[in-house]
Scaffold this motif. Structure first.
Motif, mmCIF file in Angstrom:
data_model
loop_
_atom_site.group_PDB
_atom_site.id
_atom_site.type_symbol
_atom_site.label_atom_id
_atom_site.label_comp_id
_atom_site.label_asym_id
_atom_site.label_seq_id
_atom_site.Cartn_x
_atom_site.Cartn_y
_atom_site.Cartn_z
ATOM 1 N N MET A 1 0.846 -1.176 0.000
ATOM 2 C CA MET A 1 0.000 0.000 0.000
ATOM 3 C C MET A 1 0.897 1.247 0.000
ATOM 4 O O MET A 1 1.887 1.317 0.701
ATOM 5 N N ALA A 2 0.501 2.221 -0.802
ATOM 6 C CA ALA A 2 1.271 3.448 -0.920
ATOM 7 C C ALA A 2 1.113 4.309 0.337
ATOM 8 O O ALA A 2 0.059 4.355 0.941
ATOM 9 N N LYS A 3 2.198 4.983 0.678
ATOM 10 C CA LYS A 3 2.185 5.882 1.830
ATOM 11 C C LYS A 3 1.764 7.265 1.351
ATOM 12 O O LYS A 3 2.260 7.767 0.341
ATOM 13 N N ASN A 4 0.834 7.867 2.067
ATOM 14 C CA ASN A 4 0.397 9.221 1.731
ATOM 15 C C ASN A 4 1.440 10.229 2.190
ATOM 16 O O ASN A 4 1.784 10.259 3.369
ATOM 17 N N LEU A 5 1.937 11.045 1.254
ATOM 18 C CA LEU A 5 2.902 12.072 1.619
ATOM 19 C C LEU A 5 2.226 13.206 2.376
ATOM 20 O O LEU A 5 2.837 13.856 3.206
ATOM 21 N N ILE A 6 0.958 13.456 2.063
ATOM 22 C CA ILE A 6 0.190 14.503 2.744
ATOM 23 C C ILE A 6 -1.084 13.854 3.268
ATOM 24 O O ILE A 6 -2.086 13.741 2.547
ATOM 25 N N PRO A 7 -1.070 13.369 4.514
ATOM 26 C CA PRO A 7 -2.228 12.651 5.058
ATOM 27 C C PRO A 7 -3.531 13.434 4.973
ATOM 28 O O PRO A 7 -4.599 12.845 4.801
ATOM 29 N N GLU A 8 -3.458 14.752 5.047
ATOM 30 C CA GLU A 8 -4.660 15.582 5.002
ATOM 31 C C GLU A 8 -5.362 15.495 3.639
ATOM 32 O O GLU A 8 -6.538 15.825 3.519
ATOM 33 N N ALA A 9 -4.654 15.060 2.610
ATOM 34 C CA ALA A 9 -5.219 14.983 1.269
ATOM 35 C C ALA A 9 -6.002 13.699 1.027
ATOM 36 O O ALA A 9 -6.694 13.580 0.016
ATOM 37 N N LYS A 10 -5.928 12.761 1.954
ATOM 38 C CA LYS A 10 -6.550 11.453 1.756
ATOM 39 C C LYS A 10 -8.052 11.566 1.471
ATOM 40 O O LYS A 10 -8.559 10.945 0.530
ATOM 41 N N GLN A 11 -8.775 12.332 2.248
ATOM 42 C CA GLN A 11 -10.215 12.458 2.056
ATOM 43 C C GLN A 11 -10.544 13.138 0.727
ATOM 44 O O GLN A 11 -11.461 12.736 0.019
ATOM 45 N N GLY A 12 -9.776 14.150 0.366
ATOM 46 C CA GLY A 12 -9.995 14.829 -0.903
ATOM 47 C C GLY A 12 -9.773 13.896 -2.085
ATOM 48 O O GLY A 12 -10.544 13.906 -3.051
ATOM 49 N N LEU A 13 -8.734 13.075 -2.020
ATOM 50 C CA LEU A 13 -8.477 12.115 -3.095
ATOM 51 C C LEU A 13 -9.569 11.061 -3.151
ATOM 52 O O LEU A 13 -9.979 10.637 -4.234
ATOM 53 N N ASN A 14 -10.042 10.630 -1.987
ATOM 54 C CA ASN A 14 -11.133 9.653 -1.959
ATOM 55 C C ASN A 14 -12.397 10.252 -2.581
ATOM 56 O O ASN A 14 -13.097 9.583 -3.347
ATOM 57 N N ASN A 15 -12.681 11.512 -2.273
ATOM 58 C CA ASN A 15 -13.841 12.180 -2.872
ATOM 59 C C ASN A 15 -13.700 12.263 -4.394
ATOM 60 O O ASN A 15 -14.664 12.029 -5.128
#
Length: 60
Positions: A1-15
């Motif tokens: 699984m890839a590591k998120n460089l910017i954890p705060e972006a996870k929800q935006g990418l999921n959206n």
């Protein structure tokens, strides 16, 4: 699984993923093992196109 460089972006990418899947008619859910590689790849490819376009428009 890839590591998120910017954890705060996870929800935006999921959206973005869910929005793109809806537009392409791909039924994403919590379990996606029933989807083909082509379906998943089309969502990822379209996401990249949208992100590049947004970046390019931001440069103008």
């Amino acid at each position: 699984m890839a590591k998120n460089l910017i954890p705060e972006a996870k929800q935006g990418l999921n959206n973005l993923k869910m929005e793109t899947a809806r537009e392409l008619g791909v039924n994403f859910s919590d379990y996606n093992g029933n989807l083909t590689s082509k379906e998943c790849g089309s969502v990822g490819g379209e996401m990249v196109k949208k992100m590049v376009s947004a970046y390019e428009n931001g440069l103008k």
